[in-house]
Write a protein that holds these residues in place. Structure first.
Motif, PDB file in Angstrom:
ATOM      1  N   ALA A 182      58.840 -22.298  39.269  1.00  0.00           N
ATOM      2  CA  ALA A 182      58.684 -21.775  38.466  1.00  0.00           C
ATOM      3  C   ALA A 182      58.445 -21.518  36.762  1.00  0.00           C
ATOM      4  N   VAL A 183      57.003 -21.438  37.131  1.00  0.00           N
ATOM      5  CA  VAL A 183      55.541 -21.017  36.798  1.00  0.00           C
ATOM      6  C   VAL A 183      55.699 -19.489  36.651  1.00  0.00           C
ATOM      7  N   THR A 184      56.214 -18.928  35.172  1.00  0.00           N
ATOM      8  CA  THR A 184      55.655 -16.846  35.409  1.00  0.00           C
ATOM      9  C   THR A 184      54.645 -16.796  34.904  1.00  0.00           C
ATOM     10  N   VAL A 185      54.523 -16.114  35.081  1.00  0.00           N
ATOM     11  CA  VAL A 185      52.570 -15.242  33.862  1.00  0.00           C
ATOM     12  C   VAL A 185      53.038 -13.469  34.544  1.00  0.00           C
ATOM     13  N   GLY A 186      52.128 -13.697  33.765  1.00  0.00           N
ATOM     14  CA  GLY A 186      52.246 -12.000  33.183  1.00  0.00           C
ATOM     15  C   GLY A 186      51.012 -11.563  32.472  1.00  0.00           C
ATOM     16  N   ALA A 187      51.384  -9.926  31.606  1.00  0.00           N
ATOM     17  CA  ALA A 187      50.156  -9.618  30.702  1.00  0.00           C
ATOM     18  C   ALA A 187      50.820  -7.770  30.579  1.00  0.00           C
ATOM     19  N   TYR A 188      50.777  -7.488  29.565  1.00  0.00           N
ATOM     20  CA  TYR A 188      49.853  -6.491  29.459  1.00  0.00           C
ATOM     21  C   TYR A 188      49.527  -5.950  28.121  1.00  0.00           C
ATOM     22  N   GLY A 189      48.966  -4.835  27.938  1.00  0.00           N
ATOM     23  CA  GLY A 189      47.539  -4.414  27.219  1.00  0.00           C
ATOM     24  C   GLY A 189      47.402  -3.267  26.815  1.00  0.00           C
ATOM     25  N   GLU A 190      46.642  -2.658  26.016  1.00  0.00           N
ATOM     26  CA  GLU A 190      46.408  -1.402  25.039  1.00  0.00           C
ATOM     27  C   GLU A 190      44.549  -0.459  25.307  1.00  0.00           C
ATOM     28  N   MET A 191      44.056   0.151  25.562  1.00  0.00           N
ATOM     29  CA  MET A 191      43.012   0.010  25.268  1.00  0.00           C
ATOM     30  C   MET A 191      42.717   1.651  24.606  1.00  0.00           C
ATOM     31  N   LEU A 192      42.602   2.378  23.556  1.00  0.00           N
ATOM     32  CA  LEU A 192      43.027   3.079  22.698  1.00  0.00           C
ATOM     33  C   LEU A 192      40.884   4.024  22.028  1.00  0.00           C
ATOM     34  N   TYR A 193      41.423   5.051  21.849  1.00  0.00           N
ATOM     35  CA  TYR A 193      40.574   6.397  21.656  1.00  0.00           C
ATOM     36  C   TYR A 193      40.793   6.773  20.456  1.00  0.00           C
ATOM     37  N   ASN A 194      40.915   7.271  19.236  1.00  0.00           N
ATOM     38  CA  ASN A 194      41.503   7.482  17.780  1.00  0.00           C
ATOM     39  C   ASN A 194      40.519   8.305  17.729  1.00  0.00           C
ATOM     40  N   GLN A 195      40.546   9.453  17.519  1.00  0.00           N
ATOM     41  CA  GLN A 195      39.581  10.415  16.833  1.00  0.00           C
ATOM     42  C   GLN A 195      40.549  11.829  16.102  1.00  0.00           C
ATOM     43  N   PRO A 196      40.393  11.310  14.830  1.00  0.00           N
ATOM     44  CA  PRO A 196      40.394  11.479  13.251  1.00  0.00           C
ATOM     45  C   PRO A 196      39.548  13.321  13.547  1.00  0.00           C
ATOM     46  N   ASN A 197      40.454  14.036  12.586  1.00  0.00           N
ATOM     47  CA  ASN A 197      39.479  15.095  12.874  1.00  0.00           C
ATOM     48  C   ASN A 197      38.348  15.339  11.775  1.00  0.00           C
ATOM     49  N   GLY A 198      37.543  15.915  11.802  1.00  0.00           N
ATOM     50  CA  GLY A 198      36.118  15.177  11.234  1.00  0.00           C
ATOM     51  C   GLY A 198      35.434  14.016  11.059  1.00  0.00           C
ATOM     52  N   GLN A 199      35.648  13.180  11.581  1.00  0.00           N
ATOM     53  CA  GLN A 199      35.521  11.724  11.198  1.00  0.00           C
ATOM     54  C   GLN A 199      34.523  11.122  12.941  1.00  0.00           C
ATOM     55  N   ASN A 200      34.396  10.133  12.913  1.00  0.00           N
ATOM     56  CA  ASN A 200      33.642   9.793  13.938  1.00  0.00           C
ATOM     57  C   ASN A 200      35.094   9.048  15.545  1.00  0.00           C
ATOM     58  N   GLY A 201      35.225   8.801  16.856  1.00  0.00           N
ATOM     59  CA  GLY A 201      36.145   8.616  17.054  1.00  0.00           C
ATOM     60  C   GLY A 201      35.830   6.801  17.191  1.00  0.00           C
ATOM     61  N   GLU A 202      37.062   6.581  17.820  1.00  0.00           N
ATOM     62  CA  GLU A 202      36.952   4.574  17.212  1.00  0.00           C
ATOM     63  C   GLU A 202      37.994   4.317  18.995  1.00  0.00           C
ATOM     64  N   LEU A 203      36.609   3.442  19.396  1.00  0.00           N
ATOM     65  CA  LEU A 203      37.343   2.738  20.574  1.00  0.00           C
ATOM     66  C   LEU A 203      38.006   1.113  20.781  1.00  0.00           C
ATOM     67  N   ASP A 204      38.841   0.992  21.247  1.00  0.00           N
ATOM     68  CA  ASP A 204      39.667  -0.292  20.566  1.00  0.00           C
ATOM     69  C   ASP A 204      40.458  -0.769  21.654  1.00  0.00           C
ATOM     70  N   VAL A 205      39.957  -2.060  22.210  1.00  0.00           N
ATOM     71  CA  VAL A 205      41.188  -2.956  23.064  1.00  0.00           C
ATOM     72  C   VAL A 205      42.074  -3.188  22.119  1.00  0.00           C
TER      73      VAL A 205
END
Length: 392
Positions: free
Chosen positions: A47-70
């Motif tokens: 009767a009980v169900t569980v799950g998950a989804y998630g994203e871990m990203l890295y963004n690097q704009p030109n000429g700027q510091n990159g950002e890591l983020d969950v």
């Protein structure tokens, strides 16, 4: 202490046996389901169900510091009360610091192909707002149109019906929701606006957080799946925004919204494609901008086209898609009164990259975005992105 250990062990054991089965990579848009649909599908051991989804990203704009983020981690929980009645909820953690309830609703199967739902639910507009699990779309970031035109993740409290007419290959959804919140008192006798020219309606999402309602809004969607490999969608949303009791009598405290969307998804052998068009007409924006000193446009519009090709052999368990997406979106597609269109709000993104499905439910992504707008004096930074996504 011993009782606590035994309790934790029992809980983990029950969850292990109540997990939903891992789905294979489903490319046929007619068979794709989202996280909530998966919990409702009956693909469970208890009767009980569980799950998950998630994203871990890295963004690097030109000429700027990159950002890591969950960027997000969403925990999925479902419970089956009987053969007809189920409860689904999604608890979202954003950027490891914010917690939201993304969905929480009861689904009652009143008759074959006819379900009644009530609670906090997704507004069925376009593709990504309903299908935003990271393994279901190409690109490290979701299409930008599904951020500034369709304010994903767009969910509100309401009640409605959903089902299918299999004889004519047509799925349907119809809901009554509370609307966006457009204004609130500033505590000093004035009014603050929550909608704006750059972000459109996004700031007005209430997300089920002590939501204000004075006029209900109607949301509908039809999905046609009568042609092999093809899924077509038509979405509508009509109503007015909401305002607090102490400001709703002000002229311009709320606006009218009429939004519609067309979307298409297609898959054939190693090739997939999708496209989307969204238009929103907003009324009474001149009065709203006068009251709130905002620059909200009277029309929002955007569209995109995307194609992808699996480089690996058809029989491989893994899949590697090379893709390209062109999207253009404008939150000042039209303006009312003396407001001048801001050309910086007329934006275009070209995204190209790779999506590598290393196992069912695990994806690694990399892409480069060429970003621009119609304002010659405005500079938009291109961006390199990488990400890891999971869904189980």
């Amino acid at each position: 202490m011993r009782k606590t250990i035994i309790l934790c062990a029992a809980l983990m054991s029950s969850l292990a046996f109540s997990q939903t089965k891992t789905d294979s990579i489903q490319l046929d848009p007619q068979k794709q389901i989202n996280a909530a649909q998966r919990l409702l599908s009956g693909n469970y051991a208890s009767a009980v169900t569980v799950g998950a989804y998630g994203e871990m990203l890295y963004n690097q704009p030109n000429g700027q510091n990159g950002e890591l983020d969950v960027q997000r981690l969403v925990l999925l929980f479902g419970y089956r009360f009987d053969d007809r009645t189920q409860f689904v909820t999604e608890v979202e953690f954003e950027h490891v610091e914010e917690v939201y309830i993304e969905q929480a609703f009861v689904n009652y199967n009143a008759a074959p192909n006819f379900n009644v739902r009530g609670g906090l639910m997704l507004v069925p507009m376009g593709i990504i707002n309903e299908f935003h699990e990271p393994t279901t779309f190409n690109g490290t970031e979701r299409p930008t149109i599904d951020n500034v035109i369709v304010p994903t993740t767009w969910r509100e409290l309401g009640v409605g019906v959903t089902g299918r007419f299999n004889a004519i290959s047509l799925g349907y959804q119809a809901y009554v929701f509370n609307g966006f919140k457009s204004t609130e008192a500033d505590g000093e006798g004035g009014v603050n606006g929550k909608l704006g020219g750059s972000s459109g309606l996004r700031g007005g999402r209430q997300k089920g957080i002590k939501s204000t309602i004075n006029t209900p809004n109607l949301s509908t969607k039809l999905d046609y799946y009568g042609i092999p490999g093809l899924r077509l969608g038509f979405s509508t949303y009509f109503g007015r925004t909401q305002a607090d009791d102490d400001v709703q009598e002000f002229d311009g405290s709320d606006i009218g919204i009429a939004m519609f969307g067309l979307d298409a998804r297609y898959a054939y052998q190693k090739f997939t494609a999708r496209g989307q068009f969204i238009h929103a007409s907003l009324s009474d924006t001149e009065e709203y901008n006068t009251l709130t000193n905002s620059n909200l446009g009277s029309a929002l519009q955007g569209w995109y086209l995307e194609g992808a090709y699996n480089i690996l052999p058809m029989g491989n368990r893994q899949k590697l898609f090379a893709f390209a997406r062109y999207e253009t979106y404008n939150t000042h597609a039209d303006v009312a009164g003396n407001l001048t269109k801001n050309e910086a709000y007329d934006r275009t993104d070209v995204t190209t990259g790779l999506t590598y499905h290393i196992a069912p439910g695990v994806v690694v992504k990399g892409d480069y975005q060429f970003r621009s707008n119609a304002d010659d004096d405005s500079d938009v930074t291109d961006r390199l992105n990488f990400g890891i996504g999971v869904w189980f």
